[in-house]
Scaffold this motif. Structure first.
Motif, PDB file in Angstrom:
ATOM      1  N   ASP A   5     -24.962  42.662 -84.828  1.00  0.00           N
ATOM      2  CA  ASP A   5     -24.269  43.338 -86.203  1.00  0.00           C
ATOM      3  C   ASP A   5     -22.777  43.275 -86.194  1.00  0.00           C
ATOM      4  OD1 ASP A   5     -23.836  45.130 -84.003  1.00  0.00           O
ATOM      5  OD2 ASP A   5     -24.698  46.903 -85.135  1.00  0.00           O
ATOM      6  N   ALA A   6     -22.031  42.584 -85.186  1.00  0.00           N
ATOM      7  CA  ALA A   6     -20.764  42.616 -85.099  1.00  0.00           C
ATOM      8  C   ALA A   6     -20.238  41.683 -86.135  1.00  0.00           C
ATOM      9  CB  ALA A   6     -20.113  41.991 -83.778  1.00  0.00           C
ATOM     10  N   ARG A   7     -18.867  41.983 -86.593  1.00  0.00           N
ATOM     11  CA  ARG A   7     -18.263  40.937 -87.650  1.00  0.00           C
ATOM     12  C   ARG A   7     -17.981  39.782 -87.130  1.00  0.00           C
ATOM     13  NH1 ARG A   7     -17.243  44.008 -91.969  1.00  0.00           N
ATOM     14  NH2 ARG A   7     -15.388  42.499 -92.930  1.00  0.00           N
ATOM     15  N   PRO A   8     -17.885  38.821 -87.881  1.00  0.00           N
ATOM     16  CA  PRO A   8     -17.670  37.334 -87.428  1.00  0.00           C
ATOM     17  C   PRO A   8     -16.156  37.187 -87.119  1.00  0.00           C
ATOM     18  CG  PRO A   8     -17.952  37.231 -89.615  1.00  0.00           C
ATOM     19  CD  PRO A   8     -18.373  38.523 -89.311  1.00  0.00           C
ATOM     20  N   ILE A   9     -16.051  37.222 -85.772  1.00  0.00           N
ATOM     21  CA  ILE A   9     -14.628  37.151 -85.075  1.00  0.00           C
ATOM     22  C   ILE A   9     -14.534  35.787 -84.260  1.00  0.00           C
ATOM     23  CG2 ILE A   9     -12.695  37.868 -83.843  1.00  0.00           C
ATOM     24  CD1 ILE A   9     -13.515  39.846 -86.086  1.00  0.00           C
ATOM     25  N   ALA A  10     -13.538  34.977 -84.810  1.00  0.00           N
ATOM     26  CA  ALA A  10     -13.535  33.607 -84.027  1.00  0.00           C
ATOM     27  C   ALA A  10     -12.814  33.549 -82.976  1.00  0.00           C
ATOM     28  CB  ALA A  10     -13.158  32.586 -85.014  1.00  0.00           C
ATOM     29  N   MET A  11     -11.591  34.379 -83.146  1.00  0.00           N
ATOM     30  CA  MET A  11     -10.473  34.275 -81.980  1.00  0.00           C
ATOM     31  C   MET A  11      -9.654  35.655 -82.115  1.00  0.00           C
ATOM     32  SD  MET A  11      -7.674  31.355 -81.405  1.00  0.00           S
ATOM     33  CE  MET A  11      -6.607  31.865 -82.991  1.00  0.00           C
ATOM     34  N   ILE A  12      -9.260  36.004 -81.147  1.00  0.00           N
ATOM     35  CA  ILE A  12      -8.253  37.153 -80.834  1.00  0.00           C
ATOM     36  C   ILE A  12      -6.815  36.690 -80.047  1.00  0.00           C
ATOM     37  CG2 ILE A  12      -8.092  39.622 -79.746  1.00  0.00           C
ATOM     38  CD1 ILE A  12     -11.148  39.649 -80.055  1.00  0.00           C
ATOM     39  N   LEU A  13      -5.861  37.034 -80.680  1.00  0.00           N
ATOM     40  CA  LEU A  13      -4.580  36.828 -80.182  1.00  0.00           C
ATOM     41  C   LEU A  13      -3.767  38.060 -79.882  1.00  0.00           C
ATOM     42  CD1 LEU A  13      -1.928  35.122 -79.480  1.00  0.00           C
ATOM     43  CD2 LEU A  13      -1.383  35.307 -81.766  1.00  0.00           C
ATOM     44  N   GLU A  14      -3.549  38.134 -78.402  1.00  0.00           N
ATOM     45  CA  GLU A  14      -2.914  39.435 -77.881  1.00  0.00           C
ATOM     46  C   GLU A  14      -1.391  39.077 -77.361  1.00  0.00           C
ATOM     47  OE1 GLU A  14      -6.287  42.542 -76.946  1.00  0.00           O
ATOM     48  OE2 GLU A  14      -5.664  40.985 -75.110  1.00  0.00           O
ATOM     49  N   MET A  15      -0.551  39.687 -77.831  1.00  0.00           N
ATOM     50  CA  MET A  15       0.662  39.626 -77.400  1.00  0.00           C
ATOM     51  C   MET A  15       1.572  40.731 -76.843  1.00  0.00           C
ATOM     52  SD  MET A  15       2.288  37.069 -80.510  1.00  0.00           S
ATOM     53  CE  MET A  15       3.415  36.010 -79.629  1.00  0.00           C
ATOM     54  N   ASP A  16       1.929  40.806 -75.658  1.00  0.00           N
ATOM     55  CA  ASP A  16       2.566  42.040 -75.140  1.00  0.00           C
ATOM     56  C   ASP A  16       3.975  42.244 -75.175  1.00  0.00           C
ATOM     57  OD1 ASP A  16       0.000  42.931 -74.251  1.00  0.00           O
ATOM     58  OD2 ASP A  16       0.180  42.314 -72.467  1.00  0.00           O
ATOM     59  N   PHE A  17       4.571  43.418 -75.541  1.00  0.00           N
ATOM     60  CA  PHE A  17       5.844  43.700 -75.512  1.00  0.00           C
ATOM     61  C   PHE A  17       6.245  44.849 -74.822  1.00  0.00           C
ATOM     62  CE2 PHE A  17       4.617  41.306 -79.085  1.00  0.00           C
ATOM     63  CZ  PHE A  17       5.725  40.131 -79.503  1.00  0.00           C
ATOM     64  N   PRO A  18       7.429  44.961 -74.078  1.00  0.00           N
ATOM     65  CA  PRO A  18       7.781  46.188 -73.460  1.00  0.00           C
ATOM     66  C   PRO A  18       7.818  47.504 -74.354  1.00  0.00           C
ATOM     67  CG  PRO A  18       9.396  44.629 -73.476  1.00  0.00           C
ATOM     68  CD  PRO A  18       8.521  43.919 -74.205  1.00  0.00           C
ATOM     69  N   ASP A  19       8.448  47.258 -75.406  1.00  0.00           N
ATOM     70  CA  ASP A  19       8.614  48.674 -76.606  1.00  0.00           C
ATOM     71  C   ASP A  19       8.658  48.056 -77.748  1.00  0.00           C
ATOM     72  OD1 ASP A  19      11.179  47.334 -76.606  1.00  0.00           O
ATOM     73  OD2 ASP A  19      11.915  48.555 -74.853  1.00  0.00           O
ATOM     74  N   GLN A  20       8.989  48.888 -78.703  1.00  0.00           N
ATOM     75  CA  GLN A  20       9.161  48.820 -80.310  1.00  0.00           C
ATOM     76  C   GLN A  20      10.153  47.832 -80.529  1.00  0.00           C
ATOM     77  OE1 GLN A  20       6.548  49.628 -82.604  1.00  0.00           O
ATOM     78  NE2 GLN A  20       7.647  48.175 -83.870  1.00  0.00           N
ATOM     79  N   ALA A  21      11.327  48.103 -79.700  1.00  0.00           N
ATOM     80  CA  ALA A  21      12.587  47.057 -80.056  1.00  0.00           C
ATOM     81  C   ALA A  21      12.163  45.762 -79.818  1.00  0.00           C
ATOM     82  CB  ALA A  21      13.597  47.833 -79.263  1.00  0.00           C
ATOM     83  N   ALA A  22      11.351  45.446 -78.849  1.00  0.00           N
ATOM     84  CA  ALA A  22      11.142  44.112 -78.342  1.00  0.00           C
ATOM     85  C   ALA A  22      10.194  43.412 -79.477  1.00  0.00           C
ATOM     86  CB  ALA A  22      10.680  44.137 -77.153  1.00  0.00           C
ATOM     87  N   LEU A  23       9.100  44.142 -79.775  1.00  0.00           N
ATOM     88  CA  LEU A  23       8.437  43.823 -80.764  1.00  0.00           C
ATOM     89  C   LEU A  23       8.898  43.561 -82.250  1.00  0.00           C
ATOM     90  CD1 LEU A  23       5.523  43.236 -81.971  1.00  0.00           C
ATOM     91  CD2 LEU A  23       5.135  45.699 -82.321  1.00  0.00           C
ATOM     92  N   ASP A  24       9.901  44.476 -82.576  1.00  0.00           N
ATOM     93  CA  ASP A  24      10.748  44.212 -83.793  1.00  0.00           C
ATOM     94  C   ASP A  24      11.535  43.046 -83.725  1.00  0.00           C
ATOM     95  OD1 ASP A  24       9.657  46.497 -84.885  1.00  0.00           O
ATOM     96  OD2 ASP A  24      11.388  47.723 -84.444  1.00  0.00           O
ATOM     97  N   ALA A  25      12.225  42.818 -82.568  1.00  0.00           N
ATOM     98  CA  ALA A  25      12.846  41.472 -82.143  1.00  0.00           C
ATOM     99  C   ALA A  25      12.158  40.148 -82.506  1.00  0.00           C
ATOM    100  CB  ALA A  25      13.700  41.401 -81.137  1.00  0.00           C
ATOM    101  N   CYS A  26      10.936  40.490 -82.002  1.00  0.00           N
ATOM    102  CA  CYS A  26       9.976  39.138 -82.269  1.00  0.00           C
ATOM    103  C   CYS A  26       9.511  38.884 -83.902  1.00  0.00           C
ATOM    104  CB  CYS A  26       8.770  39.662 -81.624  1.00  0.00           C
ATOM    105  SG  CYS A  26       7.321  38.252 -82.012  1.00  0.00           S
ATOM    106  N   LEU A  27       9.232  40.171 -84.596  1.00  0.00           N
ATOM    107  CA  LEU A  27       9.089  39.853 -85.785  1.00  0.00           C
ATOM    108  C   LEU A  27      10.247  39.557 -86.635  1.00  0.00           C
ATOM    109  CD1 LEU A  27       6.702  43.107 -86.110  1.00  0.00           C
ATOM    110  CD2 LEU A  27       6.152  40.736 -86.050  1.00  0.00           C
ATOM    111  N   ALA A  28      11.350  39.534 -86.182  1.00  0.00           N
ATOM    112  CA  ALA A  28      12.485  39.296 -87.008  1.00  0.00           C
ATOM    113  C   ALA A  28      13.212  37.863 -86.386  1.00  0.00           C
ATOM    114  CB  ALA A  28      13.607  40.354 -86.970  1.00  0.00           C
TER     115      ALA A  28
END
Length: 111
Positions: free
Chosen positions: A52-75
Motif C-alpha cells: 500500500d506504499a506510494r510509488p517512490i522510484a528514488m530518494i536523494l538525501e544531502m547532509d549539511f552541517p547547519d541551516q547556513a550551509a543549506l542556505d548557501a547550497c540553495l543560493a
C-alpha cells in the motif's frame, strides 16, 4: 546536522529504468557532489515496498552541517544548472519530486 531529502514520487516509464538511473548517475550525481556545504550525498533506488506504499522510484538525501550551509547550497550558482539537468532526466519519469528538510539523532542499538 540537517538532511535535505528529495522524494521522486511516481514511476520511471516502462523500459527506461536502466537508462533513467544511468542518467541520474552520469548527469545529476556530479552536480549533487559539487554543491557547497554538502557533507554527504545518498541516492537510494527502491528495491521493494509495502503493497500500500506510494510509488517512490528514488530518494536523494544531502547532509549539511547547519541551516547556513543549506542556505548557501540553495543560493549556489550550481542549483539552476542542476535543476535544468533534473528536468531533462525527468522526461523519463511520470510523477513529481519534492523536498523535505529534517534533523535527526541516532539511537544506540543492542548488539
Amino acid at each position: 546536522m540537517l538532511t535535505r531529502t528529495a522524494i521522486y514520487e511516481g514511476t520511471v516509464r516502462d523500459g527506461q529504468e536502466e537508462a533513467f538511473f544511468r542518467r541520474v548517475r552520469d548527469e545529476l550525481e556530479p552536480f549533487w557532489r559539487r554543491f557547497p556545504g554538502v557533507t554527504a550525498v545518498r541516492v537510494q533506488r527502491l528495491v521493494s515496498k509495502d503493497a500500500d506504499a506510494r510509488p517512490i522510484a528514488m530518494i536523494l538525501e544531502m547532509d549539511f552541517p547547519d541551516q547556513a550551509a543549506l542556505d548557501a547550497c540553495l543560493a549556489s550558482s550550481i542549483r539552476p544548472e542542476s535543476h535544468a539537468a533534473t528536468e531533462a532526466v525527468m522526461q523519463m519519469f511520470d510523477g513529481r519530486f519534492y523536498h523535505l528538510v529534517s534533523a535527526a539523532h541516532s539511537l544506540d542499538v543492542a548488539g
